[in-house]
Motif scaffolding. Structure first.
Motif, PDB file in Angstrom:
ATOM      1  N   VAL A 109      50.754   9.981  29.609  1.00 15.37           N
ATOM      2  CA  VAL A 109      49.954  11.177  30.668  1.00 15.37           C
ATOM      3  C   VAL A 109      50.029   9.987  32.258  1.00 15.37           C
ATOM      4  N   THR A 110      50.528  10.904  32.909  1.00 15.47           N
ATOM      5  CA  THR A 110      49.573  10.391  33.908  1.00 15.47           C
ATOM      6  C   THR A 110      48.781  10.874  35.024  1.00 15.47           C
ATOM      7  N   ASN A 111      48.262  11.849  34.000  1.00 18.31           N
ATOM      8  CA  ASN A 111      47.048  12.551  34.651  1.00 18.31           C
ATOM      9  C   ASN A 111      46.167  13.236  33.472  1.00 18.31           C
ATOM     10  N   GLU A 112      44.783  14.241  34.148  1.00 11.94           N
ATOM     11  CA  GLU A 112      43.894  14.528  33.356  1.00 11.94           C
ATOM     12  C   GLU A 112      44.642  15.853  32.841  1.00 11.94           C
ATOM     13  N   GLU A 113      45.617  17.125  34.099  1.00 12.13           N
ATOM     14  CA  GLU A 113      46.228  17.974  33.123  1.00 12.13           C
ATOM     15  C   GLU A 113      47.001  17.874  32.189  1.00 12.13           C
ATOM     16  N   ASP A 114      47.942  16.328  32.563  1.00 14.22           N
ATOM     17  CA  ASP A 114      49.065  16.370  30.838  1.00 14.22           C
ATOM     18  C   ASP A 114      48.105  16.220  29.856  1.00 14.22           C
ATOM     19  N   LYS A 116      45.301  17.735  29.253  1.00 16.53           N
ATOM     20  CA  LYS A 116      45.008  19.188  29.060  1.00 16.53           C
ATOM     21  C   LYS A 116      46.280  20.455  28.040  1.00 16.53           C
ATOM     22  N   ARG A 117      47.493  19.853  29.001  1.00 19.10           N
ATOM     23  CA  ARG A 117      48.409  20.825  28.485  1.00 19.10           C
ATOM     24  C   ARG A 117      48.732  20.057  26.868  1.00 19.10           C
ATOM     25  N   ASN A 118      48.707  18.641  26.264  1.00 15.06           N
ATOM     26  CA  ASN A 118      49.163  17.749  25.478  1.00 15.06           C
ATOM     27  C   ASN A 118      48.066  18.922  24.455  1.00 15.06           C
ATOM     28  N   TRP A 119      46.762  18.706  24.842  1.00 15.13           N
ATOM     29  CA  TRP A 119      45.942  19.240  23.760  1.00 15.13           C
ATOM     30  C   TRP A 119      45.904  20.878  23.422  1.00 15.13           C
ATOM     31  N   ASP A 120      46.245  21.588  24.565  1.00  6.52           N
ATOM     32  CA  ASP A 120      46.320  23.430  24.040  1.00  6.52           C
ATOM     33  C   ASP A 120      47.653  23.069  23.351  1.00  6.52           C
TER      34      ASP A 120
END
Length: 137
Positions: A109-114, A116-120
């Motif tokens: 991952v490169t950031n928190e959006e990555d 969050k997307r993985n978590w979802d």
């Protein structure tokens, strides 16, 4: 004694007190998952208020109240051999590990959006119909 040892000792103290209360206190003996439910909801709201007020001492106190509820539910579960606090903790640890493949697996991952997307996506793969599936009606 190092910090981790102090934390484990404090948690052991809580488990011991819960055992004593469940065995000796008439009110605690009578409680069930159902009778504690509304009290847990109330404590959760009180924690939310303390957070909004930025009252850290009250956040600490309300976290203690919620921790008591978690330990109480686990103690009740242990009485029917359904689950205990170790089962609750290990189950949640497994969930955290599964939902953090960027830490415990080979996902980058490169950031928190990555994250969050993985978590979802992981939640959806666990059988949830949507990421909001766990939100109560």
């Amino acid at each position: 004694m190092n910090r981790r040892e102090l934390q484990l000792k404090a948690f052991d103290r809580l488990l011991t007190i819960m055992d004593e209360l469940r065995e000796q206190c008439p009110w605690d003996k009578k409680q069930t998952l159902q009778t504690l439910r509304h009290l847990t909801i109330e404590e959760t709201y009180e924690l939310g208020d303390a957070i909004l007020d930025n009252n850290l001492n009250e956040v600490k106190n309300e976290l203690g109240d919620l921790l008591l509820h978690i330990v109480f539910y686990a103690r009740i579960g242990s009485e029917t051999n359904s689950f205990d606090i170790a089962d609750v903790s290990n189950s949640f640890c497994d969930k955290l590990i599964n939902r953090h493949p960027h830490i415990y697996g080979d996902v980058s991952v490169t950031n928190e959006e990555d994250v969050k997307r993985n978590w979802d996506n992981i939640k959806l793969n666990e059988g949830k119909k949507s990421v909001l599936d766990g939100v109560p009606n």
